[in-house]
Design a protein around this motif. Structure first.
Motif, PDB file in Angstrom:
ATOM      1  N   ALA A 200      16.899  68.296  -8.670  1.00 50.49           N
ATOM      2  CA  ALA A 200      17.194  67.554  -7.483  1.00 50.49           C
ATOM      3  C   ALA A 200      16.649  66.122  -7.635  1.00 50.49           C
ATOM      4  CB  ALA A 200      16.495  68.377  -6.244  1.00 50.49           C
ATOM      5  N   GLU A 201      15.253  66.180  -8.083  1.00 50.22           N
ATOM      6  CA  GLU A 201      14.255  64.823  -7.823  1.00 50.22           C
ATOM      7  C   GLU A 201      14.427  64.190  -9.338  1.00 50.22           C
ATOM      8  OE1 GLU A 201      13.408  63.870  -5.081  1.00 50.22           O
ATOM      9  OE2 GLU A 201      14.090  65.578  -4.265  1.00 50.22           O
ATOM     10  N   GLY A 202      14.692  64.697 -10.528  1.00 51.58           N
ATOM     11  CA  GLY A 202      14.620  64.220 -11.574  1.00 51.58           C
ATOM     12  C   GLY A 202      15.359  62.830 -11.961  1.00 51.58           C
ATOM     13  N   PRO A 203      16.723  62.592 -11.552  1.00 49.66           N
ATOM     14  CA  PRO A 203      17.488  61.388 -11.509  1.00 49.66           C
ATOM     15  C   PRO A 203      16.635  60.423 -10.498  1.00 49.66           C
ATOM     16  CG  PRO A 203      18.723  63.200 -11.399  1.00 49.66           C
ATOM     17  CD  PRO A 203      17.410  63.656 -10.985  1.00 49.66           C
ATOM     18  N   LYS A 204      16.189  60.738  -9.528  1.00 49.45           N
ATOM     19  CA  LYS A 204      15.363  59.703  -8.758  1.00 49.45           C
ATOM     20  C   LYS A 204      13.888  59.222  -9.419  1.00 49.45           C
ATOM     21  CE  LYS A 204      16.713  62.299  -4.451  1.00 49.45           C
ATOM     22  NZ  LYS A 204      16.594  63.037  -3.382  1.00 49.45           N
ATOM     23  N   GLN A 205      13.700  60.045 -10.102  1.00 50.15           N
ATOM     24  CA  GLN A 205      12.214  59.698 -11.039  1.00 50.15           C
ATOM     25  C   GLN A 205      12.596  58.832 -12.145  1.00 50.15           C
ATOM     26  OE1 GLN A 205      10.430  63.664 -11.541  1.00 50.15           O
ATOM     27  NE2 GLN A 205      10.064  63.796  -9.317  1.00 50.15           N
ATOM     28  N   GLY A 206      14.107  58.533 -12.431  1.00 48.52           N
ATOM     29  CA  GLY A 206      14.235  57.908 -13.663  1.00 48.52           C
ATOM     30  C   GLY A 206      14.594  58.562 -14.854  1.00 48.52           C
ATOM     31  N   MET A 207      14.760  59.860 -14.539  1.00 45.93           N
ATOM     32  CA  MET A 207      15.172  60.749 -15.617  1.00 45.93           C
ATOM     33  C   MET A 207      16.612  60.917 -15.730  1.00 45.93           C
ATOM     34  SD  MET A 207      12.590  64.074 -15.267  1.00 45.93           S
ATOM     35  CE  MET A 207      10.842  63.773 -14.824  1.00 45.93           C
TER      36      MET A 207
END
Length: 219
Positions: A200-207
Motif C-alpha cells: 500500500a505505502e511502498g510506491p508513496k515512499q519512492g519504491m
C-alpha cells in the motif's frame, strides 16, 4: 575427502579474516595494518606468467579507483621477494605499467593455506587465482576463485566493491549486474502487517513495488 583442507580450515564469509604477518615488496604487512580500510587480497599462481601479468596490470590500472573507495590491494604468490621485484621491473620495462601495491612473499605457503588458496587438484605448489574482500572491520565479505587457466575481470571486482559498500551504507541488496546509479533491492517484509504496508505505502515512499517480496528503490 580432502584432509588438507580440514587440517587448515577454510575462511568463511561474514567471519573475521585469517590474521597474517608477511614480508612484501613494500616491507612487512599484517592484516591489522588495514584496519579501517577495505582490503582486496588476491593470489596468483606464479610470477613471470602471462595470465598473471595481465591481471596485475589490470589491478594496477584500477589502483587509483580502489584507493578512492578506501580500498587497498595486496597480491600474493608462492615466490620470493626477489622474484616479485624482478617481475615488477619486467612489467614496467615491457608494458610501461607500474605495480603500485605490495606483493606478499609466501614461500612457506602460510598465508595461502590460511586462506584456502592451495587446491591440490589444480596444483600442489601454487596458489590458485583467489580473491578476498575484507571490510574495514577485518571481516571477510566475499571470495572469488578462478581456475589456473583463466584471468579475472578487475572491472567486476570494482563493481562488487561498489555493491558491497552500497549494501552497507543503505541496507539494501543489489540485483544481477547492478552498477552505481541503478535501483537497489529493498529487503522484503517479514510480517503480514509489513507486507500489506509495503504493497500500500511502498510506491508513496519512492519504491518500485513489483510484488510484496520484490521492491526496488534509488539509492
Amino acid at each position: 575427502m580432502n584432509t588438507e583442507s580440514i587440517a587448515y580450515g577454510l575462511p568463511r564469509l561474514n567471519e573475521p579474516a585469517p590474521a597474517f604477518s608477511a614480508k612484501t615488496t613494500h616491507g612487512d604487512r599484517t592484516l591489522a595494518d588495514y584496519k579501517g580500510k577495505w582490503l582486496i587480497l588476491f593470489s596468483h599462481p606464479a610470477d613471470f606468467t602471462p595470465v598473471c601479468t595481465t591481471e596485475f596490470m589490470g589491478f594496477a590500472r584500477n589502483h587509483d579507483k580502489f584507493k578512492s573507495m578506501n580500498c587497498e590491494l595486496l597480491g600474493l604468490s608462492i615466490d620470493s621477494i626477489f622474484a616479485h621485484l624482478a617481475w615488477v621491473r619486467s612489467i614496467k620495462q615491457n608494458f610501461d605499467v607500474d605495480i603500485p601495491f605490495p606483493i606478499i612473499e609466501d614461500l612457506k605457503m602460510e598465508v595461502a593455506r590460511a586462506y584456502g588458496m592451495i587446491h591440490p587438484g589444480a596444483a600442489d605448489t601454487q596458489a590458485v587465482r583467489a580473491t578476498f574482500f575484507i571490510d574495514p572491520n577485518g571481516v571477510l565479505r566475499a571470495m572469488v576463485y578462478y581456475p589456473m587457466s583463466n584471468g579475472r575481470s578487475i572491472n567486476e571486482f570494482v563493481r562488487l566493491l561498489e555493491a558491497l559498500q552500497t549494501s552497507d551504507k543503505y541496507g539494501v541488496a543489489t540485483p544481477e549486474a547492478w552498477c552505481p546509479g541503478d535501483k537497489a533491492i529493498v529487503p522484503p517484509p517479514k510480517t503480514v502487517e509489513a507486507m500489506n504496508e509495503r504493497i500500500a505505502e511502498g510506491p508513496k515512499q519512492g519504491m518500485e513495488v513489483t510484488d510484496w517480496y520484490f521492491s526496488k528503490k534509488s539509492v
